[in-house]
Design a protein around this motif. Sequence first.
Motif, PDB file in Angstrom:
ATOM      1  N   ALA A 290      -3.984  -5.179  -0.135  1.00  0.00           N
ATOM      2  CA  ALA A 290      -4.445  -4.472   0.963  1.00  0.00           C
ATOM      3  C   ALA A 290      -3.599  -5.677   2.262  1.00  0.00           C
ATOM      4  CB  ALA A 290      -5.247  -3.320   1.068  1.00  0.00           C
ATOM      5  N   ALA A 291      -4.051  -5.278   3.813  1.00  0.00           N
ATOM      6  CA  ALA A 291      -3.984  -6.363   4.428  1.00  0.00           C
ATOM      7  C   ALA A 291      -3.695  -5.896   5.935  1.00  0.00           C
ATOM      8  CB  ALA A 291      -2.936  -7.541   4.168  1.00  0.00           C
ATOM      9  N   ILE A 292      -4.393  -6.602   6.549  1.00  0.00           N
ATOM     10  CA  ILE A 292      -4.626  -6.230   7.854  1.00  0.00           C
ATOM     11  C   ILE A 292      -4.207  -7.721   8.738  1.00  0.00           C
ATOM     12  CG2 ILE A 292      -5.720  -5.525  10.038  1.00  0.00           C
ATOM     13  CD1 ILE A 292      -7.523  -4.228   8.293  1.00  0.00           C
ATOM     14  N   TYR A 293      -3.125  -7.592   9.724  1.00  0.00           N
ATOM     15  CA  TYR A 293      -3.137  -8.912  10.703  1.00  0.00           C
ATOM     16  C   TYR A 293      -2.884  -8.120  11.737  1.00  0.00           C
ATOM     17  CZ  TYR A 293      -0.484  -9.636   5.953  1.00  0.00           C
ATOM     18  OH  TYR A 293       0.365 -10.411   4.920  1.00  0.00           O
ATOM     19  N   HIS A 294      -3.594  -9.198  12.499  1.00  0.00           N
ATOM     20  CA  HIS A 294      -3.904  -9.048  13.747  1.00  0.00           C
ATOM     21  C   HIS A 294      -3.301 -10.597  15.318  1.00  0.00           C
ATOM     22  CE1 HIS A 294      -6.722  -9.006  18.280  1.00  0.00           C
ATOM     23  NE2 HIS A 294      -6.034  -7.266  17.897  1.00  0.00           N
ATOM     24  N   SER A 295      -3.245 -10.079  16.053  1.00  0.00           N
ATOM     25  CA  SER A 295      -2.265 -11.050  16.958  1.00  0.00           C
ATOM     26  C   SER A 295      -2.487 -10.396  18.270  1.00  0.00           C
ATOM     27  CB  SER A 295      -0.791 -11.817  16.488  1.00  0.00           C
ATOM     28  OG  SER A 295      -0.162 -10.339  17.295  1.00  0.00           O
ATOM     29  N   HIS A 296      -3.452 -11.268  19.490  1.00  0.00           N
ATOM     30  CA  HIS A 296      -3.081 -11.421  20.901  1.00  0.00           C
ATOM     31  C   HIS A 296      -2.463 -12.376  21.441  1.00  0.00           C
ATOM     32  CE1 HIS A 296      -4.952 -10.717  24.649  1.00  0.00           C
ATOM     33  NE2 HIS A 296      -4.961 -11.713  24.928  1.00  0.00           N
ATOM     34  N   ALA A 297      -1.628 -11.635  22.270  1.00  0.00           N
ATOM     35  CA  ALA A 297      -1.281 -12.923  23.942  1.00  0.00           C
ATOM     36  C   ALA A 297      -1.457 -12.826  24.489  1.00  0.00           C
ATOM     37  CB  ALA A 297       0.872 -12.176  23.189  1.00  0.00           C
ATOM     38  N   ASN A 298      -0.936 -13.610  25.510  1.00  0.00           N
ATOM     39  CA  ASN A 298      -1.546 -14.106  26.669  1.00  0.00           C
ATOM     40  C   ASN A 298      -0.389 -13.736  27.615  1.00  0.00           C
ATOM     41  OD1 ASN A 298       0.307 -15.977  26.667  1.00  0.00           O
ATOM     42  ND2 ASN A 298      -0.884 -17.179  27.594  1.00  0.00           N
ATOM     43  N   HIS A 299      -1.316 -13.537  28.863  1.00  0.00           N
ATOM     44  CA  HIS A 299      -0.276 -13.343  30.365  1.00  0.00           C
ATOM     45  C   HIS A 299       0.358 -11.851  30.282  1.00  0.00           C
ATOM     46  CE1 HIS A 299       1.986 -17.394  30.632  1.00  0.00           C
ATOM     47  NE2 HIS A 299       0.673 -17.007  30.956  1.00  0.00           N
ATOM     48  N   GLY A 300      -1.046 -11.436  29.378  1.00  0.00           N
ATOM     49  CA  GLY A 300      -1.084  -9.527  29.839  1.00  0.00           C
ATOM     50  C   GLY A 300      -0.114  -9.083  28.993  1.00  0.00           C
ATOM     51  N   ASN A 301      -0.078  -9.583  27.778  1.00  0.00           N
ATOM     52  CA  ASN A 301       1.200  -8.973  26.435  1.00  0.00           C
ATOM     53  C   ASN A 301       0.071  -8.501  25.376  1.00  0.00           C
ATOM     54  OD1 ASN A 301       4.260 -10.006  26.686  1.00  0.00           O
ATOM     55  ND2 ASN A 301       3.067 -11.827  27.438  1.00  0.00           N
ATOM     56  N   GLY A 302      -1.597  -8.289  25.582  1.00  0.00           N
ATOM     57  CA  GLY A 302      -2.488  -7.751  24.972  1.00  0.00           C
ATOM     58  C   GLY A 302      -2.115  -7.765  23.135  1.00  0.00           C
ATOM     59  N   ASN A 303      -2.735  -6.654  22.446  1.00  0.00           N
ATOM     60  CA  ASN A 303      -2.951  -7.275  21.111  1.00  0.00           C
ATOM     61  C   ASN A 303      -2.157  -6.023  20.519  1.00  0.00           C
ATOM     62  OD1 ASN A 303      -5.591  -8.021  21.416  1.00  0.00           O
ATOM     63  ND2 ASN A 303      -6.024  -7.047  23.146  1.00  0.00           N
ATOM     64  N   ALA A 304      -1.908  -6.768  18.762  1.00  0.00           N
ATOM     65  CA  ALA A 304      -1.438  -5.940  18.287  1.00  0.00           C
ATOM     66  C   ALA A 304      -1.944  -5.587  16.796  1.00  0.00           C
ATOM     67  CB  ALA A 304       0.639  -5.535  18.027  1.00  0.00           C
ATOM     68  N   THR A 305      -1.325  -5.341  15.774  1.00  0.00           N
ATOM     69  CA  THR A 305      -2.304  -4.909  14.569  1.00  0.00           C
ATOM     70  C   THR A 305      -1.373  -4.163  13.593  1.00  0.00           C
ATOM     71  OG1 THR A 305      -4.583  -4.911  15.661  1.00  0.00           O
ATOM     72  CG2 THR A 305      -4.311  -4.244  13.732  1.00  0.00           C
ATOM     73  N   LEU A 306      -1.669  -5.349  12.373  1.00  0.00           N
ATOM     74  CA  LEU A 306      -0.200  -4.527  11.381  1.00  0.00           C
ATOM     75  C   LEU A 306      -1.089  -4.052  10.503  1.00  0.00           C
ATOM     76  CD1 LEU A 306       2.291  -3.990   9.964  1.00  0.00           C
ATOM     77  CD2 LEU A 306       1.999  -6.327   9.304  1.00  0.00           C
ATOM     78  N   TYR A 307      -1.298  -3.067   9.697  1.00  0.00           N
ATOM     79  CA  TYR A 307      -2.031  -1.933   8.427  1.00  0.00           C
ATOM     80  C   TYR A 307      -1.015  -2.126   7.118  1.00  0.00           C
ATOM     81  CZ  TYR A 307      -5.537  -1.076  11.893  1.00  0.00           C
ATOM     82  OH  TYR A 307      -6.601  -1.740  13.766  1.00  0.00           O
ATOM     83  N   THR A 308      -1.126  -2.365   6.259  1.00  0.00           N
ATOM     84  CA  THR A 308      -0.051  -3.358   5.055  1.00  0.00           C
ATOM     85  C   THR A 308      -0.439  -2.009   3.680  1.00  0.00           C
ATOM     86  OG1 THR A 308      -0.064  -5.160   4.209  1.00  0.00           O
ATOM     87  CG2 THR A 308       1.302  -4.272   6.272  1.00  0.00           C
ATOM     88  N   LEU A 309       0.210  -1.793   2.512  1.00  0.00           N
ATOM     89  CA  LEU A 309       0.406  -1.348   1.338  1.00  0.00           C
ATOM     90  C   LEU A 309       1.295  -1.646   0.634  1.00  0.00           C
ATOM     91  CD1 LEU A 309      -2.689  -0.334  -0.520  1.00  0.00           C
ATOM     92  CD2 LEU A 309      -2.264   2.116  -0.091  1.00  0.00           C
ATOM     93  N   GLY A 310       0.726  -2.964  -0.322  1.00  0.00           N
ATOM     94  CA  GLY A 310       2.126  -2.506  -0.790  1.00  0.00           C
ATOM     95  C   GLY A 310       1.747  -2.848  -2.504  1.00  0.00           C
ATOM     96  N   SER A 311       2.466  -2.213  -3.617  1.00  0.00           N
ATOM     97  CA  SER A 311       2.362  -2.930  -5.057  1.00  0.00           C
ATOM     98  C   SER A 311       3.666  -3.552  -5.457  1.00  0.00           C
ATOM     99  CB  SER A 311       2.561  -2.055  -5.885  1.00  0.00           C
ATOM    100  OG  SER A 311       4.008  -0.365  -4.769  1.00  0.00           O
ATOM    101  N   THR A 312       3.137  -4.061  -6.865  1.00  0.00           N
ATOM    102  CA  THR A 312       4.641  -4.314  -7.542  1.00  0.00           C
ATOM    103  C   THR A 312       3.921  -4.120  -9.384  1.00  0.00           C
ATOM    104  OG1 THR A 312       3.718  -6.671  -7.920  1.00  0.00           O
ATOM    105  CG2 THR A 312       4.915  -6.590  -6.169  1.00  0.00           C
ATOM    106  N   TYR A 313       5.317  -3.661 -10.135  1.00  0.00           N
ATOM    107  CA  TYR A 313       5.389  -2.895 -11.173  1.00  0.00           C
ATOM    108  C   TYR A 313       6.556  -4.414 -11.590  1.00  0.00           C
ATOM    109  CZ  TYR A 313       5.201  -0.866 -15.366  1.00  0.00           C
ATOM    110  OH  TYR A 313       4.918  -0.323 -16.820  1.00  0.00           O
ATOM    111  N   LEU A 314       6.183  -5.142 -13.169  1.00  0.00           N
ATOM    112  CA  LEU A 314       6.782  -6.254 -13.600  1.00  0.00           C
ATOM    113  C   LEU A 314       7.365  -5.329 -14.452  1.00  0.00           C
ATOM    114  CD1 LEU A 314       4.323  -8.928 -14.221  1.00  0.00           C
ATOM    115  CD2 LEU A 314       6.295  -8.723 -12.493  1.00  0.00           C
TER     116      LEU A 314
END
Length: 377
Positions: A290-314
């Motif tokens: 599970a992971a959360i990513y966040h970014s902020h860009a200047n010049h009025g481009n604002g914020n974005a947030t990515l929420y993820t959930l992953g799995s693997t099975y060998l």
Amino acid sequence: MRKQLYGLCLLGCTSVAHAQTSITLYGRIDNGIQYEGGLPTGGLVSAQSGDWGCSWFGLLGSEDLGGESKLLFRLEGQIDTMTGASEGSLFGRRATVSLENVRYGTFTLGNLGASELSQDSWAVDPQAMQRYSVVTLVRARNWAMASNGLAYETPAWAGLTLKGQYDLTNNTSWNKATTSTGQGRSDGLEAIYHYGDAHLRVIYDEIRGPNGSFNDVYAHSRSVLAAGRYVFGAVQLYAGYQHLSAPNATNASVGVADSSQPAGVSAPSRVDHEWLGAFWRVNVETGLTAAIYHSHANHGNGNATLYTLGSTYLLSKRTFLYAETGYLHNGATSNIGLSSGPYGNNDYDQASNIASNSNPDYGHSQFGVFAGIMTQF
């Protein structure tokens, strides 16, 4: 005379064959199915090669030179295993020759390709650079490639390893590319530190545009990344921060029209990117991330947030099943997409139901999910 030359050729070929201690064919195939909603043209179900990781094949050669030294060569190409097509040039991922010494480190020359230092961020990314990962909110900046390169990597000193790269343009202007679509001069430094259950990386790299400037924060920019992971039994915790800078960026340099942007928004020259995540080894076969990513860009481009959930099975030591879901929430003036598309408006035309890229509308979110199988050889 012709027979003598033929004999010399055979002798030379035989000598090379005896000197070459090993040649290994290796690679991996990743095929899966994906759904993404929130696209300007609606939802899409598609068959994909490379959602968990790129499919590739390669040749690795090694020759023992004596004195704890080796000569290595690596040829590596990327393919779309859904269509069988080569992605880029035949050995676009890597075509290098290296001299390796146990005490003095490794010097490499050639097309460094996917070993450009920013790609090492996979090691401190909870989602290991899958489709929804540390690359998404920086529009694939961490998938940078490098050609005409020189690289040096030290041996490990008490857990510390250093890397350096320098990539020439093969142009008399030094910083500029030889063509209007090429990559300008690039370079970078990396420090990797292991201490017990801790793993830390600091990466600095520069990629210039064709005109030699930093004119696109998501493609031709300076990047500073500091991140790490720590193991607590069956759990690994991740944290990271990345700063991108492109002081020469303008709407014109990134190829967007002023009129296509929301009011007060122009090409960003700075992006700040942070993430947190955890991987849990549930049992020998199963892993959850599970992971959360966040970014902020200047010049009025604002914020974005990515929420993820992953799995693997060998399924075996070489083959595993995978799945991941991602939800990307954009601020009112942000339109980053799950596909890591280029900066700018999607220019959606309602009459033809066609858009120039897969970016969502400004302020709109995207949801995606994929699953597939990866096998290695």
